[in-house]
Design a protein around this motif. Sequence first.
Motif, mmCIF file in Angstrom:
data_model
loop_
_atom_site.group_PDB
_atom_site.id
_atom_site.type_symbol
_atom_site.label_atom_id
_atom_site.label_comp_id
_atom_site.label_asym_id
_atom_site.label_seq_id
_atom_site.Cartn_x
_atom_site.Cartn_y
_atom_site.Cartn_z
ATOM 1 N N ILE A 63 0.836 -1.205 0.000
ATOM 2 C CA ILE A 63 0.000 0.000 0.000
ATOM 3 C C ILE A 63 0.871 1.255 0.000
ATOM 4 N N GLU A 64 2.038 1.186 0.605
ATOM 5 C CA GLU A 64 2.952 2.325 0.553
ATOM 6 C C GLU A 64 3.412 2.575 -0.877
ATOM 7 N N GLN A 65 3.639 1.490 -1.629
ATOM 8 C CA GLN A 65 3.985 1.632 -3.046
ATOM 9 C C GLN A 65 2.827 2.224 -3.841
ATOM 10 N N THR A 124 0.900 6.404 -7.213
ATOM 11 C CA THR A 124 -0.220 7.230 -7.661
ATOM 12 C C THR A 124 0.049 8.717 -7.449
ATOM 13 N N LYS A 125 0.848 9.054 -6.438
ATOM 14 C CA LYS A 125 1.154 10.469 -6.197
ATOM 15 C C LYS A 125 2.249 10.983 -7.126
ATOM 16 N N THR A 126 3.295 10.210 -7.321
ATOM 17 C CA THR A 126 4.414 10.693 -8.139
ATOM 18 C C THR A 126 4.155 10.543 -9.632
ATOM 19 N N GLU A 127 3.466 9.486 -10.025
ATOM 20 C CA GLU A 127 3.275 9.221 -11.452
ATOM 21 C C GLU A 127 1.943 9.721 -11.999
ATOM 22 N N LEU A 128 0.910 9.754 -11.161
ATOM 23 C CA LEU A 128 -0.436 10.030 -11.661
ATOM 24 C C LEU A 128 -1.072 11.276 -11.052
ATOM 25 N N GLY A 129 -0.340 11.984 -10.205
ATOM 26 C CA GLY A 129 -0.846 13.250 -9.670
ATOM 27 C C GLY A 129 -1.994 13.105 -8.696
ATOM 28 N N MET A 130 -2.025 12.039 -7.901
ATOM 29 C CA MET A 130 -3.148 11.856 -6.976
ATOM 30 C C MET A 130 -3.250 12.994 -5.959
ATOM 31 N N ALA A 131 -2.129 13.650 -5.650
ATOM 32 C CA ALA A 131 -2.145 14.748 -4.674
ATOM 33 C C ALA A 131 -2.233 16.121 -5.331
ATOM 34 N N HIS A 160 -11.947 12.133 -8.045
ATOM 35 C CA HIS A 160 -10.527 12.232 -8.396
ATOM 36 C C HIS A 160 -9.742 11.034 -7.876
ATOM 37 N N ILE A 161 -9.956 10.671 -6.607
ATOM 38 C CA ILE A 161 -9.210 9.556 -6.027
ATOM 39 C C ILE A 161 -9.553 8.257 -6.737
ATOM 40 N N LEU A 162 -10.826 8.056 -7.065
ATOM 41 C CA LEU A 162 -11.231 6.843 -7.774
ATOM 42 C C LEU A 162 -10.563 6.769 -9.143
ATOM 43 N N THR A 163 -10.524 7.884 -9.867
ATOM 44 C CA THR A 163 -9.873 7.900 -11.178
ATOM 45 C C THR A 163 -8.383 7.590 -11.044
ATOM 46 N N SER A 164 -7.746 8.108 -10.005
ATOM 47 C CA SER A 164 -6.323 7.816 -9.766
ATOM 48 C C SER A 164 -6.114 6.327 -9.494
ATOM 49 N N MET A 165 -7.012 5.736 -8.713
ATOM 50 C CA MET A 165 -6.923 4.304 -8.429
ATOM 51 C C MET A 165 -7.074 3.482 -9.703
ATOM 52 N N LEU A 166 -8.028 3.849 -10.540
ATOM 53 C CA LEU A 166 -8.245 3.117 -11.792
ATOM 54 C C LEU A 166 -7.053 3.252 -12.725
ATOM 55 N N ALA A 167 -6.485 4.463 -12.791
ATOM 56 C CA ALA A 167 -5.321 4.685 -13.653
ATOM 57 C C ALA A 167 -4.136 3.840 -13.195
ATOM 58 N N ALA A 217 8.606 -8.679 -20.228
ATOM 59 C CA ALA A 217 9.350 -7.663 -19.480
ATOM 60 C C ALA A 217 8.975 -7.772 -17.999
ATOM 61 N N PRO A 218 9.462 -8.802 -17.289
ATOM 62 C CA PRO A 218 9.039 -9.036 -15.904
ATOM 63 C C PRO A 218 9.473 -7.958 -14.919
ATOM 64 N N ALA A 219 10.500 -7.165 -15.275
ATOM 65 C CA ALA A 219 11.000 -6.139 -14.344
ATOM 66 C C ALA A 219 10.412 -4.756 -14.620
ATOM 67 N N LEU A 220 9.449 -4.675 -15.537
ATOM 68 C CA LEU A 220 8.881 -3.384 -15.911
ATOM 69 C C LEU A 220 8.152 -2.753 -14.718
ATOM 70 N N THR A 221 8.451 -1.502 -14.412
ATOM 71 C CA THR A 221 7.830 -0.818 -13.280
ATOM 72 C C THR A 221 6.652 0.035 -13.735
ATOM 73 N N VAL A 222 5.860 0.479 -12.780
ATOM 74 C CA VAL A 222 4.734 1.361 -13.074
ATOM 75 C C VAL A 222 5.221 2.647 -13.721
ATOM 76 N N SER A 223 6.314 3.200 -13.219
ATOM 77 C CA SER A 223 6.873 4.431 -13.781
ATOM 78 C C SER A 223 7.292 4.239 -15.231
ATOM 79 N N GLN A 224 7.943 3.135 -15.528
ATOM 80 C CA GLN A 224 8.393 2.867 -16.902
ATOM 81 C C GLN A 224 7.200 2.632 -17.824
ATOM 82 N N LEU A 225 6.159 1.979 -17.319
ATOM 83 C CA LEU A 225 4.972 1.755 -18.136
ATOM 84 C C LEU A 225 4.272 3.063 -18.465
#
Length: 488
Positions: free
Chosen positions: A372-374, A379-386, A399-406, A421-429
């Motif tokens: 959950i910390e991840q 969601t805050k650094t990559e998707l602007g949840m804050a 807004h929070i629901l849209t961030s969760m879905l994204a 690509a098993p090591a692909l991260t959320v940021s890279q995607l």
Amino acid sequence: MLPAHRTEGEGFSIPQFDLTPRDVDGFLGELQAFHGQFRECFARSEPREHFFNYMVGQFSALERKSIEPMARHVDGGNIRGMQRCMSDDVWDEDTMRETYHDLVANEMGEPDGVLIVDESGFVKKGQDSVGVARQYCGTLGKVENSQVGVFAAYASRHGYALVDKRLFMPEQWFSDAYAERRHKCQVPEEVTFHTKPQVAADMVKAIRNEGRLPFRYLVADCLYGNSPDFLDAIDACVGVTTLVSVPADTRCWLQRPLTTEHTYTYKGEVRAKRVVASPTQTPLTVTALAESLPSAAWYRRTVSEGTKGPIAYAFARKRVTLCKEGLPERTVWLVIKRTLGASPTYSYYISNAPASTPLRLFVWLSGMRWAIEQCFEETKTELGMAHYEVRKYPGWHHHILTSMLAHFFLWHLQIRLGKKAPALTVSQLRVLLEVILPLRTYTVPEALALVAWVQRCNHRAYLSHRKRREMGGEIARSSSFILLKYFL
């Protein structure tokens, strides 16, 4: 939950990466199909399109992902329309949540899934946003003017995702002094004050009763582990094993003490109360218990494989009876985790697991809050949840629901790509997804017109703020004049 290249074979092997341009080209079709899952949750096509454009803006590389810059950046974006969609349009949130939970269950669901409860703070400067107050903000680690959301996340070996959210409303927001603010922020009449553990308990019970997300375990931090309301709620979830943190001053007995009825006279009446039979049987704090354990009681175990190598702690456990208001309460496992080194720090957990439970289960669950910390970080650094600027109760939840879905959609792409690509991260995607998004391009005349329009908007805002301050000054001067006349 760990990439295959870190859990199988050599730990230092280079992860496989076989993505092709064709894989990335298909991302837009995936996004449109994902968006189509929620088509029936909107009564009209306009909010449905704004919902899609909002999510596209969250996937973009914008530094600030609030409505205005996203609307200017996304092809077909409309500032007023997106604002209305977030703050005022009606969404069928119940259906959206049910659809979303079905998607999470299909992609990540496992019988031994883990539900994780935690909170996250959102710093705010003004006083007009719903639920804002000076309160503890975990993001900063101190009391600050902020909003706080209580969240639930789901994790399994396939991935992790936020699955529910509730806005914590401080108690003063339900006073008569806040009646006008509640009306302006469109707080529903049925919303009443609940503590954070009570909010979390309602969320857990709702997820359990819906039955869409399969989970066998539940973890939470000490705010919830110290709450009888929360512990009672999760005890009602039959078949769920919990591991929740507790504060260092939690008191317990190694052996359950006997109790007896003590009678006494108060205001001429004979009364009775339960007390511990032997006054010498005083409970220990979990800190004192941990310090009294011999070295043979501790076991070194690896919790997870981090980016820099194995993460290990020392663990010990004891069956204890918790103390509540001086009396024995529930009997649980006390699990103690400490860091390695000369000056260790300790963490304490309680669990309702059976007495025969192996230590390895507690070791594994102790590292699950990482998921959950991840979720919060990504969601805050990559998707602007804050980055939101909405003030109303519906706007925050939309807004929070849209961030969760994204965030979940990025995990959907990662799962679909599988072994390529098993090591692909959320940021890279997100970076890969950005290149196929329908983003707006400007000609020189269009860019000049946009800058001129932004300057006019900024000037109107400046005049409005200036007028408001001058009116406030006039009111203050008038009040001072009246007071002077009265006292003179």
